[in-house]
Design an enzyme around this catalytic site. Structure first.
Site, mmCIF file in Angstrom:
data_model
loop_
_atom_site.group_PDB
_atom_site.id
_atom_site.type_symbol
_atom_site.label_atom_id
_atom_site.label_comp_id
_atom_site.label_asym_id
_atom_site.label_seq_id
_atom_site.Cartn_x
_atom_site.Cartn_y
_atom_site.Cartn_z
ATOM 1 N N ARG A 1 0.801 -1.232 0.000
ATOM 2 C CA ARG A 1 0.000 0.000 0.000
ATOM 3 C C ARG A 1 0.832 1.279 0.000
ATOM 4 O O ARG A 1 0.573 2.203 -0.775
ATOM 5 C CB ARG A 1 -0.927 0.034 1.232
ATOM 6 C CG ARG A 1 -2.207 -0.708 1.041
ATOM 7 C CD ARG A 1 -2.660 -1.324 2.335
ATOM 8 N NE ARG A 1 -1.753 -2.410 2.656
ATOM 9 C CZ ARG A 1 -1.930 -3.664 2.249
ATOM 10 N NH1 ARG A 1 -2.995 -3.989 1.583
ATOM 11 N NH2 ARG A 1 -1.051 -4.601 2.542
ATOM 12 N N THR A 2 1.788 1.354 0.898
ATOM 13 C CA THR A 2 2.515 2.624 1.049
ATOM 14 C C THR A 2 3.264 2.940 -0.243
ATOM 15 O O THR A 2 3.152 4.036 -0.799
ATOM 16 C CB THR A 2 3.470 2.547 2.252
ATOM 17 O OG1 THR A 2 2.705 2.172 3.406
ATOM 18 C CG2 THR A 2 4.143 3.881 2.511
ATOM 19 N N ARG B 1 11.288 3.761 3.177
ATOM 20 C CA ARG B 1 10.980 2.864 4.297
ATOM 21 C C ARG B 1 12.222 2.063 4.589
ATOM 22 O O ARG B 1 12.887 1.564 3.670
ATOM 23 C CB ARG B 1 9.825 1.931 3.910
ATOM 24 C CG ARG B 1 9.627 0.796 4.894
ATOM 25 C CD ARG B 1 8.392 -0.006 4.595
ATOM 26 N NE ARG B 1 7.193 0.732 4.939
ATOM 27 C CZ ARG B 1 5.966 0.233 4.844
ATOM 28 N NH1 ARG B 1 5.790 -1.010 4.421
ATOM 29 N NH2 ARG B 1 4.912 0.945 5.180
ATOM 30 N N LYS C 1 25.951 -4.341 -2.065
ATOM 31 C CA LYS C 1 27.425 -4.310 -2.093
ATOM 32 C C LYS C 1 27.985 -3.681 -0.824
ATOM 33 O O LYS C 1 29.188 -3.517 -0.688
ATOM 34 C CB LYS C 1 27.908 -3.501 -3.294
ATOM 35 C CG LYS C 1 27.477 -4.036 -4.642
ATOM 36 C CD LYS C 1 28.049 -3.150 -5.745
ATOM 37 C CE LYS C 1 27.526 -3.560 -7.106
ATOM 38 N NZ LYS C 1 27.808 -2.516 -8.122
ATOM 39 N N HIS D 1 5.228 5.959 11.491
ATOM 40 C CA HIS D 1 4.710 5.831 10.119
ATOM 41 C C HIS D 1 3.745 7.006 9.895
ATOM 42 O O HIS D 1 2.532 6.834 9.854
ATOM 43 C CB HIS D 1 4.002 4.481 9.991
ATOM 44 C CG HIS D 1 3.715 4.045 8.588
ATOM 45 N ND1 HIS D 1 3.812 4.891 7.494
ATOM 46 C CD2 HIS D 1 3.318 2.840 8.093
ATOM 47 C CE1 HIS D 1 3.481 4.217 6.401
ATOM 48 N NE2 HIS D 1 3.177 2.978 6.738
#
Ligand code: NCD
Length: 310
Positions: A57-58, A107, A86, A135
């Site tokens: 969703r986000t 995120r 890496k 959030h």
């Protein structure tokens, strides 16, 4: 009110008036979306979505929001395929990506990672979840859902949080903002997953009536919103801890819904695993899919405010 060039890292950085302005702007965006009108406000602008943790969703609603604003997006979902594999640091990744975009939504599993990123770059950084911490854009769409769907809105609203309040970042951000806007909060969780003390303290300082309990039935008849959350499996130190904590969680089903107020809202940031039975999906009080869809107008509002185009 000036949003241009600012980051969106925590609701704490925005006043009540500014939060209400985001909601009102989202409402305008929502009207355009309902009429199937795309806007051209972000033509030529690029949003980078850097998702170091899983997201449906986000991530997609950020991308959809930017596309509906006439802009474009680039980014990754999961560090595989990028130089993070890496050994590149978060700092170097965002400093690089800054040169490719106008705004970053990210995120990351570590608390305060979005704040660290924001310190490194001059484009706005939006926190799409920093580990179990916060959030804030989810909070904006949660508030928008209440604003649109519940007559009482925020003052005197009884907001019951139900589930994993220890690791559930959406509950941390929402309880701070909602109590600031005048809501009362009921914290209902299985034992060991209680709301951390710092958030309980803030809610009380904000003048909220606060109830802490392990039994939803204690507050169910009074709740205007039941905000259910998933047990955050990925944050537990061991599988045993997860299983032990989750075993006393009672699923929301048809029978339980009889105890809800007639005009209560059943919300969930999603994804749901086993918290809400599908048999209640068609109950008019189940607004969690609507809530997920409100992510688009709300993120359209946030992006365009930070880019200074509205
Ligand atoms: C939440 C999250 O990532 O914190 N999901 C979301 O963004 N809608 C909730 C969760 O994962 O349980």
């Amino acid at each position: 009110m000036d949003f241009k060039g600012r980051d969106f890292l925590s609701g704490d950085d925005y006043s009540n008036e500014e939060i209400m302005h985001v909601l009102q702007t989202a409402d305008v965006m929502n009207e355009h979306l309902k009429k199937k009108e795309n806007l051209d406000l972000c033509h030529g602008k690029v949003l980078a979505t850097l998702f170091f943790e899983p997201s449906t969703r986000t991530q997609f609603s950020f991308q959809s929001a930017m596309l509906r604003l006439g802009g474009t997006t680039l980014g990754f979902s999961g560090p595989e395929g990028t130089s993070v594999r890496k050994g590149e640091t978060l700092e170097d990744t965002v400093r690089t990506v800054e040169g490719y975009c106008d705004v970053i939504a990210m995120r990351h599993p570590e608390p305060y990672s979005a704040m660290r990123a924001a310190d490194m770059v001059s484009v706005p950084v939006i926190n799409g979840g920093d580990g179990p911490h916060e959030h804030p854009t989810q909070t904006m769409l949660d508030l928008f859902t209440i604003y649109k769907e519940h007559e009482k809105q925020f003052k005197g609203l009884n907001l019951a949080f139900y589930g994993d309040l220890k690791y559930g970042r959406t509950t941390h951000s929402l309880c701070k903002a909602a109590t600031r806007l005048g809501a009362n909060v009921f914290f209902v969780s299985p034992e060991t997953l209680e709301m951390p003390g710092e958030y309980v303290k803030i809610a009380k300082e904000n003048g909220a009536r606060v109830v802490e309990t392990n039994d939803l039935m204690e507050v169910i008849g009074e709740a205007d919103v039941i905000y259910t959350t998933r047990i955050q499996k990925e944050r537990f130190p061991t599988m045993e801890d997860y299983e032990r904590a989750g075993k006393n969680y009672r699923k929301v089903d048809k029978l339980m819904m009889y105890s809800f107020k007639k005009d209560a809202l059943l919300m969930h940031p999603l994804p749901r695993v086993d918290e809400i039975s599908v048999e209640v999906d068609n109950d008019p009080r189940s607004v969690f899919m609507k809530q997920a869809h409100y992510g688009v107008p709300v993120r359209m509002a946030i992006i365009s405010l930070l880019l200074g185009v509205v």
